[in-house]
Design a protein around this motif. Structure first.
Motif, PDB file in Angstrom:
ATOM      1  N   MET A 277      -9.385   3.864  -5.376  1.00  0.00           N
ATOM      2  CA  MET A 277      -9.210   3.222  -4.073  1.00  0.00           C
ATOM      3  C   MET A 277     -10.077   1.964  -3.984  1.00  0.00           C
ATOM      4  O   MET A 277      -9.639   0.927  -3.483  1.00  0.00           O
ATOM      5  N   TYR A 278     -11.280   2.040  -4.490  1.00  0.00           N
ATOM      6  CA  TYR A 278     -12.179   0.885  -4.497  1.00  0.00           C
ATOM      7  C   TYR A 278     -11.579  -0.230  -5.347  1.00  0.00           C
ATOM      8  O   TYR A 278     -11.632  -1.414  -4.979  1.00  0.00           O
ATOM      9  N   ASP A 279     -10.987   0.146  -6.470  1.00  0.00           N
ATOM     10  CA  ASP A 279     -10.299  -0.827  -7.324  1.00  0.00           C
ATOM     11  C   ASP A 279      -9.189  -1.512  -6.530  1.00  0.00           C
ATOM     12  O   ASP A 279      -9.018  -2.737  -6.611  1.00  0.00           O
ATOM     13  N   TYR A 280      -8.446  -0.759  -5.754  1.00  0.00           N
ATOM     14  CA  TYR A 280      -7.369  -1.326  -4.947  1.00  0.00           C
ATOM     15  C   TYR A 280      -7.931  -2.282  -3.886  1.00  0.00           C
ATOM     16  O   TYR A 280      -7.407  -3.391  -3.682  1.00  0.00           O
TER      17      TYR A 280
ATOM     18  N   ASP B 248      -1.834   4.472  -0.921  1.00  0.00           N
ATOM     19  CA  ASP B 248      -1.407   4.991   0.379  1.00  0.00           C
ATOM     20  C   ASP B 248      -2.612   5.344   1.250  1.00  0.00           C
ATOM     21  O   ASP B 248      -2.685   4.948   2.420  1.00  0.00           O
ATOM     22  N   LEU B 249      -3.571   6.067   0.678  1.00  0.00           N
ATOM     23  CA  LEU B 249      -4.743   6.454   1.458  1.00  0.00           C
ATOM     24  C   LEU B 249      -5.608   5.238   1.779  1.00  0.00           C
ATOM     25  O   LEU B 249      -6.164   5.133   2.882  1.00  0.00           O
ATOM     26  N   ALA B 250      -5.713   4.299   0.839  1.00  0.00           N
ATOM     27  CA  ALA B 250      -6.504   3.090   1.082  1.00  0.00           C
ATOM     28  C   ALA B 250      -5.897   2.264   2.218  1.00  0.00           C
ATOM     29  O   ALA B 250      -6.627   1.725   3.063  1.00  0.00           O
ATOM     30  N   ARG B 251      -4.572   2.152   2.237  1.00  0.00           N
ATOM     31  CA  ARG B 251      -3.923   1.397   3.321  1.00  0.00           C
ATOM     32  C   ARG B 251      -4.166   2.069   4.670  1.00  0.00           C
ATOM     33  O   ARG B 251      -4.383   1.395   5.685  1.00  0.00           O
ATOM     34  N   ARG B 252      -4.155   3.393   4.689  1.00  0.00           N
ATOM     35  CA  ARG B 252      -4.432   4.107   5.938  1.00  0.00           C
ATOM     36  C   ARG B 252      -5.867   3.851   6.383  1.00  0.00           C
ATOM     37  O   ARG B 252      -6.148   3.720   7.579  1.00  0.00           O
ATOM     38  N   ALA B 253      -6.782   3.791   5.409  1.00  0.00           N
ATOM     39  CA  ALA B 253      -8.175   3.511   5.741  1.00  0.00           C
ATOM     40  C   ALA B 253      -8.316   2.114   6.346  1.00  0.00           C
ATOM     41  O   ALA B 253      -9.032   1.918   7.337  1.00  0.00           O
TER      42      ALA B 253
ATOM     43  N   GLY C 210     -17.662   2.332 -11.771  1.00  0.00           N
ATOM     44  CA  GLY C 210     -16.281   2.169 -11.343  1.00  0.00           C
ATOM     45  C   GLY C 210     -15.391   1.540 -12.393  1.00  0.00           C
ATOM     46  O   GLY C 210     -15.776   1.364 -13.548  1.00  0.00           O
ATOM     47  N   ILE C 211     -14.195   1.198 -11.972  1.00  0.00           N
ATOM     48  CA  ILE C 211     -13.206   0.594 -12.865  1.00  0.00           C
ATOM     49  C   ILE C 211     -13.541  -0.880 -13.073  1.00  0.00           C
ATOM     50  O   ILE C 211     -13.808  -1.596 -12.111  1.00  0.00           O
ATOM     51  N   PRO C 212     -13.552  -1.352 -14.322  1.00  0.00           N
ATOM     52  CA  PRO C 212     -13.930  -2.745 -14.586  1.00  0.00           C
ATOM     53  C   PRO C 212     -13.080  -3.727 -13.788  1.00  0.00           C
ATOM     54  O   PRO C 212     -11.866  -3.587 -13.684  1.00  0.00           O
ATOM     55  N   THR C 213     -13.764  -4.710 -13.220  1.00  0.00           N
ATOM     56  CA  THR C 213     -13.074  -5.747 -12.472  1.00  0.00           C
ATOM     57  C   THR C 213     -13.819  -7.056 -12.687  1.00  0.00           C
ATOM     58  O   THR C 213     -14.854  -7.087 -13.349  1.00  0.00           O
TER      59      THR C 213
ATOM     60  N   PRO D 295     -12.703   9.563 -15.295  1.00  0.00           N
ATOM     61  CA  PRO D 295     -12.136   9.289 -16.623  1.00  0.00           C
ATOM     62  C   PRO D 295     -11.384   7.963 -16.708  1.00  0.00           C
ATOM     63  O   PRO D 295     -11.396   7.314 -17.762  1.00  0.00           O
ATOM     64  N   VAL D 296     -10.729   7.563 -15.623  1.00  0.00           N
ATOM     65  CA  VAL D 296     -10.012   6.284 -15.632  1.00  0.00           C
ATOM     66  C   VAL D 296     -11.003   5.127 -15.770  1.00  0.00           C
ATOM     67  O   VAL D 296     -10.804   4.208 -16.568  1.00  0.00           O
ATOM     68  N   ALA D 297     -12.085   5.178 -14.996  1.00  0.00           N
ATOM     69  CA  ALA D 297     -13.091   4.130 -15.080  1.00  0.00           C
ATOM     70  C   ALA D 297     -13.698   4.065 -16.474  1.00  0.00           C
ATOM     71  O   ALA D 297     -13.879   2.978 -17.044  1.00  0.00           O
ATOM     72  N   VAL D 298     -13.998   5.215 -17.050  1.00  0.00           N
ATOM     73  CA  VAL D 298     -14.616   5.267 -18.372  1.00  0.00           C
ATOM     74  C   VAL D 298     -13.654   4.745 -19.437  1.00  0.00           C
ATOM     75  O   VAL D 298     -14.034   3.951 -20.313  1.00  0.00           O
TER      76      VAL D 298
END
Length: 267
Positions: free
Chosen positions: A21-24, A37-42, A81-84, A108-111
């Protein structure tokens, strides 16, 4: 949904993740429909949320540059987090080409993405571990090979501790890192808070209960306690945009803005 090729098999693509979500929020592409979806609701419930998170990321960059200016050339980024764009090693090496960085995350995705991005970089390392397992982080062979913990290091705990509940004793966890850090080391920390926006923050916390990492908003004094054993550098623990803004950054009206950031030195 169809599993993307970059998603490790062990990742549940049907349950939202705070890291994705932070990546988004930051404009990244390594997130799933359930995360978006959850990020947009936030954001619907808290329209300034993306600005707050971008301000947090800008604080990280400024704090890294500050640490380099203090002579620190090695960084331990826990909960990276996920590289950006604007990763710690990129920011640090703009000031010191020899800077070394270890990225640590439990997602695991971030790693997986960090390892793919940094696989051929001998001055960076990636560790899959939990912040709360201090020994697993500090004694990992990658950490030991990349960083010299007998010299000052900057410990980055940015936008992470609000995902650590009180029962896991986050203050004691930080104390474990502090005792392993050489004098002159720095703690770079930011934390979400309901101060200034209690109603929208409460709804935000409720949304995050749907993820594997529910949030624990904390007050200014509660976040300040995490710097026990460190000497806060000026301007202390403040709202993200107020921590040493660059000359071109205009800090305007911050009414309703939440979240605290600070940097402390281990003497």
């Amino acid at each position: 949904m169809v599993r993307p090729a970059w998603a490790p098999r062990e990742v549940d693509i049907d349950r939202p993740s705070a890291a994705r979500m932070y990546d988004y929020y930051l404009g990244g592409s390594h997130n799933f429909a359930v995360d978006r979806d959850l990020a947009r609701r936030a954001v619907d419930g808290w329209p300034t949320l993306p600005l707050i998170l971008q301000a947090n990321r800008a604080f990280l960059r400024r704090a890294v540059r500050y640490c380099v200016g203090q002579g620190i050339d090695q960084f331990l980024d826990v909960g990276s987090g996920i590289p950006t764009a604007g990763n710690v090693h990129e920011v640090a090496r703009a000031a010191d080409p020899d800077a070394r960085v270890v990225y640590v995350d439990v997602d695991p995705v971030a790693v997986a993405h960090a390892r793919a991005l940094l696989d051929d970089d001998p001055r960076t390392g990636v560790v899959e571990a939990d912040l709360c397992d201090v020994d697993a982080v500090l004694d990992d062979p990658v950490t030991r090979a990349t960083l010299d913990l007998d010299r000052p290091v900057a410990l980055l705990v940015v936008a992470l501790l609000h995902f650590v509940p009180d029962e896991l004793r986050p203050g004691a966890v930080l104390a474990g890192y502090r005792e392993a850090m050489a004098p002159g080391s720095h703690l770079v920390l930011s934390h979400a808070s309901a101060d200034g926006a209690p109603d929208v923050a409460e709804d935000h916390v409720s949304l995050y209960r749907r993820t594997d990492t529910p949030m624990s908003m904390r007050s200014h004094d509660e976040v300040l306690a995490f710097f026990d054993g460190f000497s806060l550098v000026e301007p202390g623990l403040v709202l993200f945009p107020r921590w040493r803004p660059d000359e071109h950054e205009v800090v305007g009206d911050l009414e309703g803005f939440t979240g605290y950031a600070g940097v402390g030195r281990r003497d």
